[in-house]
Motif scaffolding. Sequence first.
Motif, short mmCIF file in Angstrom:
data_model
loop_
_atom_site.label_atom_id
_atom_site.label_comp_id
_atom_site.label_asym_id
_atom_site.label_seq_id
_atom_site.Cartn_x
_atom_site.Cartn_y
_atom_site.Cartn_z
N VAL A 178 36.15 -6.83 0.63
CA VAL A 178 35.22 -6.02 1.42
C VAL A 178 35.97 -5.44 2.60
N LEU A 199 32.69 -0.99 2.80
CA LEU A 199 31.85 -1.04 3.99
C LEU A 199 31.94 0.31 4.67
N LEU A 216 27.44 -5.28 7.15
CA LEU A 216 27.74 -6.58 6.55
C LEU A 216 26.49 -7.38 6.27
N LEU A 219 25.74 -7.55 2.65
CA LEU A 219 26.67 -8.20 1.74
C LEU A 219 26.13 -9.44 1.05
#
Length: 229
Positions: A178, A199, A216, A219
């Motif tokens: 990520v 991202l 985030l 996620l």
Amino acid sequence: MKPRAVLLDLDGTLVDHDGAAAAGLRGWLPALGLVATDEAIARWAAVQEPHLAAWRDGRITFAEQRRRRLRDYLGADGADAELDELFAGYVTHYESAWRAFDDAAGALAALAAAGVATAVLTNGTRGQQLRKLSRTGLADRAGPVFTVDDLGAAKPHAAAFHRACERWGHPPAAVLSVGDNHALDVLGARAAGLSAVHLDRYGRGPADEPHRIASLRDLPPLLGAARLT
């Protein structure tokens, strides 16, 4: 195979590097008699990339890429020691502006609560990146930290991902990368056999990237989905 471990980038992903760089320039440039305009800040970012790429490829040292950036940006052409001292002035302001993104700690906590292992793979130098994690309060949350100094390779090269996964103890196919840099953190990871999510905090694309999040916070829910190829 669903990802069972998440390998996170640091700058631009967990910590606001661009914000710190801009603040650093606003503190540093006036001491040189220069005005820290938006254009001056944008040019700093543009000037650095060719030299960072040369360092990532192992063609120059980390210190040398800093010197070359100064030569291009300021037209400075002093001795190495003089350029190093000049750059140190910027670093002082840059480091004082380090901040974690407001979604970083919560996402790390949610992943830990779900039993998902996390680690950091960063192209920064080890000493500076460990200080960055410590000062932003993420050091005890992020997991192991893998840097160019440790691995002898930088993203997007496959060796950086493979060596990090090997030392971490997770096969690449079980790891999700990520990061905010699509070329380094996403395309590089996929070429090395990892899954990857971009991202894209500011909606800059690429628009055709199928696995993209804006925060985030998005996620942890993704890890219940099918493997992200």
